[in-house]
Write an enzyme that holds these catalytic residues in place. Structure first.
Site, PDB file in Angstrom:
ATOM      1  N   HIS A 475      19.846  26.400  11.185  1.00 11.60           N
ATOM      2  CA  HIS A 475      18.506  26.426  10.660  1.00 11.60           C
ATOM      3  C   HIS A 475      17.789  27.018  12.115  1.00 11.60           C
ATOM      4  O   HIS A 475      16.436  27.214  11.957  1.00 11.60           O
ATOM      5  CB  HIS A 475      17.562  25.418   9.287  1.00 11.60           C
ATOM      6  CG  HIS A 475      16.663  25.485   9.168  1.00 11.60           C
ATOM      7  ND1 HIS A 475      15.263  26.453   9.369  1.00 11.60           N
ATOM      8  CD2 HIS A 475      15.460  25.199   7.986  1.00 11.60           C
ATOM      9  CE1 HIS A 475      14.467  25.986   8.083  1.00 11.60           C
ATOM     10  NE2 HIS A 475      15.121  25.827   7.635  1.00 11.60           N
ATOM     11  N   TYR A 590       5.582  17.479   1.276  1.00 13.55           N
ATOM     12  CA  TYR A 590       5.883  18.765   2.602  1.00 13.55           C
ATOM     13  C   TYR A 590       6.314  20.269   1.469  1.00 13.55           C
ATOM     14  O   TYR A 590       6.834  20.302   1.081  1.00 13.55           O
ATOM     15  CB  TYR A 590       7.040  18.498   3.085  1.00 13.55           C
ATOM     16  CG  TYR A 590       7.059  18.903   4.430  1.00 13.55           C
ATOM     17  CD1 TYR A 590       6.712  18.674   6.259  1.00 13.55           C
ATOM     18  CD2 TYR A 590       7.611  20.743   4.074  1.00 13.55           C
ATOM     19  CE1 TYR A 590       6.920  19.537   6.939  1.00 13.55           C
ATOM     20  CE2 TYR A 590       7.906  21.391   5.148  1.00 13.55           C
ATOM     21  CZ  TYR A 590       7.604  21.400   6.434  1.00 13.55           C
ATOM     22  OH  TYR A 590       7.633  22.067   8.142  1.00 13.55           O
ATOM     23  N   THR A 603       6.449  27.943  11.447  1.00 16.18           N
ATOM     24  CA  THR A 603       6.387  27.098   9.599  1.00 16.18           C
ATOM     25  C   THR A 603       4.757  26.004  10.350  1.00 16.18           C
ATOM     26  O   THR A 603       4.832  25.564  11.735  1.00 16.18           O
ATOM     27  CB  THR A 603       7.620  26.334   8.951  1.00 16.18           C
ATOM     28  OG1 THR A 603       7.903  25.153   9.853  1.00 16.18           O
ATOM     29  CG2 THR A 603       8.968  27.324   9.219  1.00 16.18           C
TER      30      THR A 603
END
Length: 785
Positions: A475, A590, A603
């Site tokens: 990630h 979230y 993001t």
């Protein structure tokens, strides 16, 4: 062994007659073609630098400016207003001697034309940057468009008329703005109001006011100073402190997965599926290297998104450190690393300077599958080191893999274009228990056996025994939309472009003289204990993950849009309703939103549990009238869309507060407010997997070729992770995760609640009288900016 053959490519022996030098023609030929390919790549990059460096102009426009200036001079007019004469006066003395007066004038005109051309380019790029800094259009997508936005769209289309390269817009994208302290705190307090009691909310308000009046302004000044010189004031800290400094396992906790087609497997031959999948990935890498991919844009518009995340997609590995990991990226790699039944292989994908055909890659994969050699001692479960805690992996790497044969073999994995696992299991929606098989498929991609994936690679491809495939992505280097773009291209190219023969094999010819790809290891016994320890940690984590994947087929975005409701808002409100029914209350939620309208943006968080959404859920569950519930739903939908737009345009909450917290740590000061905010758990973490290249899939003629999307592990120990993908007009695929160790959560139960919530809200809205439904009318068409 391949390494043994390479080691003897150059041999010499000392004899009484002198040195007898023996050269391998095959090795020299490989070196020659590799060098040619490297130089071609360098020339291509230099050409692309020039093209994107002058965008939105073109290199040929320089010639147009030169001709125009020379033409005006020929007509005895001076467009430079005397600057050409001044340039001529300042030419070096040697040029005055060697050139005639006319030649000096021509040279001066050429210099002036070049400077004028560069000035025009800078002006155009400045104008483009100003245009891309305008974000009011986003708040007009579903209403009357202002004259300002109409003019803006026209100018942007004019400046974007030339075909851009992948990175053409990078230097023209605006920088992420720093919101004011007052605005961020106001939005934060509004976001937590439905989650706190009156005394708790009053206390949080006092903490926020105290922070604003004292420490907040000091931290804000430092943050603004960083924003002046940094390309993006968030991204580098986000990458380091959220991802690379994490010392726990990245498997499940950070890495995420992507799935194959839901209903179709193009071939049941494992080697053939691997051949086409690897080829498609390498074709995508070629497009990235040549910058031939179209820049990603906001769907339905001409507004470009930042493409910086594509740079580290291939040839990238996260290497462990003592306090922080490091992302290592190499410019190129001519092979992929392959794992099968406990053994590692290096699969060369280029031969004599050309990319191997899918059939040749299939042939090499089949050789790996047929290889009877057993794993070397310690080799089979070596990958467990990447699945466990980071510090022990760093210590093992430093002590036992920093030199000799182990370092060379580790380099093969880390420098590979990507990692491939040839799994000996069968996965997918098959057999008598399709629902359960999808759950097992998700768990397999998320963590596998905890040692048969290399979780440090930027992404790993998994090819199953029955031809099904999938991926696991690290990630830190990029977010899901970037890897989703790659995966869409891969699936479409595999199924619709490369294809298979009638007997399910790859197309193309085979050069059967390709080298065998086995690697060597000499793993000491001392490291075996740590491998077992890391495997135990990883296995405990994997066994605790409860995954549930289900396709929702009752309706899709088609019916939702007819209700004049945003599909994403519809799903997010349904998730709030499902959570309320599942847990009896609300939680901090979230939802991932992108900030790629800005350079190097990643993001931002959309806090989906809003006052409006909670009001709707309470009204629906409290038995309020249908008309009242519908009104509250529309308010919640508009409110959610507004939150999403604000997050995308740099007015989010959480990244700003996160960076203020980082500054406070650098200054060595404590903030009770920031400490409490950043310790709040996200018990419901959600994300939508976007479909960005729908043109690659002919869903109308091939409706079975539907992607399942992907998912991730739960963020909180007592929470849920929910990923969803809106496929076509009539399907939504959901991925739900939680932990078995928490008795209050159950992925299957929550999945059932999501299913019911979607149906209940659709039934509520479908019962609305048509005359009462809001309509945009003929004056409010769907915008295509």
């Amino acid at each position: 062994m391949a390494e043994a053959h390479q080691a003897v490519a150059f041999q010499f022996t000392i004899t009484p007659e002198g040195i007898d030098l023996q050269l391998s023609y095959q090795a020299l030929n490989q070196i020659y073609h590799s060098g040619v390919r490297s130089w071609k790549r360098r020339v291509s990059r230099m050409r692309n630098r020039v093209i994107k460096g002058v965008y939105p102009a073109s290199p040929s426009s320089w010639l147009f400016v030169v001709i125009a200036i020379l033409a005006t001079l020929y007509m005895r007019s001076d467009p430079s207003m005397g600057l050409i004469d001044k340039i001529q006066q300042h030419l070096p003395l040697s040029l005055h001697v060697s050139l005639s007066s006319q030649g000096q004038t021509m040279l001066s005109a050429l210099v002036f034309s070049t400077l004028l051309w560069l000035s025009l380019i800078l002006a155009l790029r400045f104008c483009l940057k100003l245009l891309l800094s305008y974000h009011q259009w986003m708040f007009e997508m579903h209403g009357p468009v202002s004259n300002t936005t109409k003019v803006w769209v026209t100018l942007l289309r004019l400046l974007s008329s030339r075909k851009p390269l992948l990175y053409s817009y990078q230097t023209s994208l605006p920088h992420l703005p720093v919101p004011t302290i007052k605005d961020t705190l106001s939005r934060y307090l509004q976001s937590v109001r439905p989650l706190l009691s009156d005394p708790a909310y009053k206390r949080m308000t006092e903490l926020a006011n105290g922070f604003e009046s004292n420490l907040g302004n000091r931290l804000q000044r430092y943050l603004k100073l960083k924003a002046l010189w940094a390309t993006n004031y968030v991204s580098d800290w986000w990458e380091e402190y959220i991802y690379l400094r994490s010392r726990g396992p990245i498997m499940v906790n950070s890495n995420y997965y992507g799935m194959d087609f839901l209903f179709v497997t193009p071939t049941s031959v494992q080697a053939a599926r691997a051949g086409n999948t690897i080829t498609a990935l390498l074709l995508y890498r070629r497009k990235v290297n040549r910058e031939e991919l179209k820049p990603s844009r906001v769907p339905g518009t001409v507004i470009p998104l930042c493409a910086a995340q594509y740079e580290r997609m291939f040839n990238t590995t996260r290497t462990p450190g003592l306090e922080t990991d490091v992302l290592q990226h190499w410019q190129d790699s001519e092979y992929v690393a392959v794992y099968h039944k406990g053994r590692f292989f290096r699969l060369w994908v280029y031969n004599a300077g050309r990319l191997l055909s899918p059939r040749e890659i299939e042939h090499q994969i089949q050789r790996i599958l047929d290889d009877p050699s057993p794993p070397l001692p310690g080799e089979e479960r070596l990958g467990a080191l990447t699945a466990g805690d980071r510090v022990p992996w760093h210590q093992m790497r430093k002590q036992y893999f920093s030199s000799g044969i182990n370092k060379r073999s580790l380099d093969i994995i880390e420098r590979a274009a990507f990692f491939v696992t040839l799994d000996d299991e069968e996965q997918g929606m098959k057999g008598d228990d399709p629902a359960g098989n999808l759950d097992r498929y998700a768990k397999s991609l998320l963590h596998g056996k905890c040692y048969d994936r290399w979780f440090d690679k930027s992404f790993s491809i998994v090819i199953y025994k029955n031809g099904k495939n999938g991926l696991n992505a690290e990630h830190s280097w990029a977010d899901a939309p970037t890897i989703a773009h790659l995966w869409e291209f891969t699936l479409a190219t595999d199924a619709f472009q490369l294809g298979y023969t009638d007997d399910e094999h790859c197309k193309g010819d085979v050069d059967r003289m390709l080298p065998h790809p086995r690697t060597n290891w000499k793993i000491p016994c001392q490291s075996l204990l740590q491998i077992c320890t890391s495997l135990t940690v990883a296995q405990s984590l994997a066994d605790d993950v409860d995954c549930h994947v289900f396709p929702f087929r009752e309706f899709g975005k088609g019916r939702v849009k007819k209700l004049r409701v945003s599909p994403d808002a519809f799903i997010q409100i349904s998730l709030q309703l499902a959570y309320y029914r599942d847990r009896g209350g609300f939680c901090l939620t979230y939802e991932a939103s992108m900030t790629r309208l800005f350079r190097e943006g990643r993001t931002e968080t959309v806090r989906s549990c809003s006052n409006e959404t909670c009001a709707f859920v309470k009204a629906l569950e409290g038995g309020e009238s249908a008309e009242q519930c519908r009104r509250l739903l529309r308010l919640a939908s508009e409110g959610h869309q507004n939150l999403y737009r604000m997050a995308m345009t740099g007015a989010g909450i959480d990244r700003h507060l996160f960076c203020l917290y980082v500054v406070s740590k650098y200054l060595g000061v404590d903030s009770p407010f920031l400490k409490e905010v950043l310790s709040e758990p996200w018990r419901l973490s959600t994300s939508q997997t976007p479909i960005q290249q729908i043109e690659l899939f002919d869903i109308k003629n091939h409706p079975d070729y539907i992607s399942l999307g992907g998912g991730f592990g739960p963020v909180a120990d007592d929470g849920y992770g929910v990923s969803y993908i809106i496929v076509g007009e009539d399907m939504i695929n959901f991925h739900v995760s939680s932990k078995y160790s928490c008795k209050e959560t159950d992925s299957h139960r929550f999945g059932a609640e999501i299913h019911k919530a979607l149906q209940d809200i659709m039934a509520l809205m479908s019962a609305e009288p048509k005359s009462a439904a809001p309509s945009r009318g003929p004056s409010q068409p769907k915008k295509q900016l």
